[in-house]
Design a protein around this motif. Structure first.
Motif, PDB file in Angstrom:
ATOM      1  N   ARG A 179      -5.527  -1.580   9.470  1.00  0.00           N
ATOM      2  CA  ARG A 179      -4.641  -1.454   8.315  1.00  0.00           C
ATOM      3  C   ARG A 179      -4.730  -0.070   7.683  1.00  0.00           C
ATOM      4  O   ARG A 179      -3.733   0.461   7.187  1.00  0.00           O
ATOM      5  N   LYS A 180      -5.902   0.498   7.700  1.00  0.00           N
ATOM      6  CA  LYS A 180      -6.046   1.866   7.182  1.00  0.00           C
ATOM      7  C   LYS A 180      -5.253   2.851   8.035  1.00  0.00           C
ATOM      8  O   LYS A 180      -4.540   3.723   7.511  1.00  0.00           O
ATOM      9  N   MET A 213      -7.326   2.315  -0.098  1.00  0.00           N
ATOM     10  CA  MET A 213      -7.712   1.897   1.249  1.00  0.00           C
ATOM     11  C   MET A 213      -8.683   0.716   1.201  1.00  0.00           C
ATOM     12  O   MET A 213      -8.550  -0.244   1.961  1.00  0.00           O
ATOM     13  N   PRO A 230       0.804  -1.239   0.000  1.00  0.00           N
ATOM     14  CA  PRO A 230       0.000   0.000   0.000  1.00  0.00           C
ATOM     15  C   PRO A 230       0.828   1.276   0.000  1.00  0.00           C
ATOM     16  O   PRO A 230       0.520   2.210  -0.754  1.00  0.00           O
ATOM     17  N   HIS A 236      -6.689  -2.539  -0.564  1.00  0.00           N
ATOM     18  CA  HIS A 236      -5.415  -3.034  -0.043  1.00  0.00           C
ATOM     19  C   HIS A 236      -5.229  -2.826   1.454  1.00  0.00           C
ATOM     20  O   HIS A 236      -4.231  -3.287   2.013  1.00  0.00           O
ATOM     21  N   CYS A 237      -6.161  -2.157   2.087  1.00  0.00           N
ATOM     22  CA  CYS A 237      -6.081  -1.954   3.538  1.00  0.00           C
ATOM     23  C   CYS A 237      -7.423  -2.310   4.188  1.00  0.00           C
ATOM     24  O   CYS A 237      -8.096  -1.431   4.755  1.00  0.00           O
ATOM     25  N   LYS A 284      -2.721   2.116   9.902  1.00  0.00           N
ATOM     26  CA  LYS A 284      -1.294   1.822   9.727  1.00  0.00           C
ATOM     27  C   LYS A 284      -0.722   2.543   8.507  1.00  0.00           C
ATOM     28  O   LYS A 284       0.360   3.130   8.573  1.00  0.00           O
ATOM     29  N   LEU A 285      -1.461   2.504   7.383  1.00  0.00           N
ATOM     30  CA  LEU A 285      -0.992   3.198   6.187  1.00  0.00           C
ATOM     31  C   LEU A 285      -0.933   4.702   6.424  1.00  0.00           C
ATOM     32  O   LEU A 285       0.059   5.362   6.067  1.00  0.00           O
TER      33      LEU A 285
END
Length: 301
Positions: free
Chosen positions: A273-274, A264, A222, A267-268, A276-277
């Motif tokens: 995970r969102k 988002m 990402p 890939h998240c 984190k990116l």
């Protein structure tokens, strides 16, 4: 009236295994008024000896080694080919791919009949490492007309397919040598800002899939996807500093926000995970991270 000259530019690097098939497809063109310039980006395999044999037998073939004062990489080689070329139309082929024999015969009449069109493209078909066609076709129908907004979001062109007018390069500039990944996408966006495209429904060229494809080095992580897209957007905005209107900039921001929402979503997955990116981008560059967060929220609201 004589047929217009087409300059075909092929950058190459250590592809002696495939370059002969690429050049055979050029020499097999039913449209015969062309010159082909092979620009070697520093090969150490048998490319030079192969090219000597071909050039000795075909005067329309020319072989150059990229000068040291030109940037390394595929775009540097393409730019040098442009400098050495003489045609009023410009086409490109990659050293591991090949064209179908009627490619130019189908494209040049379109350019002659439609002076407003900047480039003519068409479909591609994937072939395996041995050059055998697979039947998997990538259609170019969305690359027809004014496609600037579409190209802001996603690249749908293959480098080996379009034929362009030389004047396009005079208008938008040559290839950006700061890019080694998505280097063609950066260029197509600039072309699409000024010119409509024409997409034929025919398969015009074949793209070889093998274990040394340059595309294999592209990561889908990402953050790397974000960084590539942001770099493309920044380059476009720099190029368009004195070209773009306020409406253009609003459109570019709108599509960028849409792209980040897709990133988002695809890939998240999940909130963690969102976040984190987002934190990764903030850590990399605070201002860019805040901008990313703003555009993402704007895109989902």
């Amino acid at each position: 009236m004589p047929s217009p000259l087409v300059s075909i530019i092929i950058p190459t690097y250590n592809r002696g295994k495939y370059i002969g098939e690429a050049l055979s497809s050029i020499m097999a063109q039913t449209y015969t008024h062309w010159e082909c310039l092979v620009i070697d980006d520093g090969s150490w395999d048998d490319t030079a000896s192969i090219m000597k044999t071909i050039c000795d037998s075909e005067p329309r073939m020319r072989y150059y080694k990229r000068p040291v004062d030109y940037p390394k990489g595929v775009n540097g080689a393409r730019n040098y080919g442009l400098y050495k070329s003489k045609g009023i139309y410009i086409a490109f082929c990659d050293d591991d791919d090949y064209w179908l024999s009627d490619k130019l015969e189908k494209q040049i009449p379109i350019l002659e009949a439609h002076p407003e069109v900047g480039l003519v493209t068409g479909n591609i078909e994937f072939v395996n490492a041995d050059g055998v066609r697979t039947g998997r076709i990538i259609k170019q129908i969305r690359n027809h007309g004014y496609v600037f907004e579409d190209l802001l979001f996603k690249n749908r062109l293959s480098m080996i397919t379009p034929v362009l007018r030389r004047e396009v390069f005079d208008k938008v500039g040559v290839f950006n040598t700061n890019f080694s990944i998505s280097e063609d996408w950066e260029f197509w966006r600039r072309v699409a800002y000024y010119y409509p495209f024409y997409a034929l429904v025919d398969v015009l060229a074949c793209v070889r899939k093998h274990d040394s494809n340059t595309s294999l080095i592209v990561t889908e992580a990402p953050f790397e996807q974000y960084a590539r897209y942001r770099a493309l957007t920044k380059a476009l905005l720099k190029w368009g500093k004195h070209r773009f209107t306020k409406a253009d900039r609003i459109l570019i921001n709108k599509v960028e926000a849409k792209r980040y929402v897709q990133l988002m979503h695809n890939h998240c997955p999940g909130f963690r995970r969102k976040i984190k990116l987002f934190l990764t981008i903030l850590k990399f560059d605070l201002r860019e991270g805040l901008r990313f967060g703003y555009l993402y929220l704007k895109g989902i609201l």
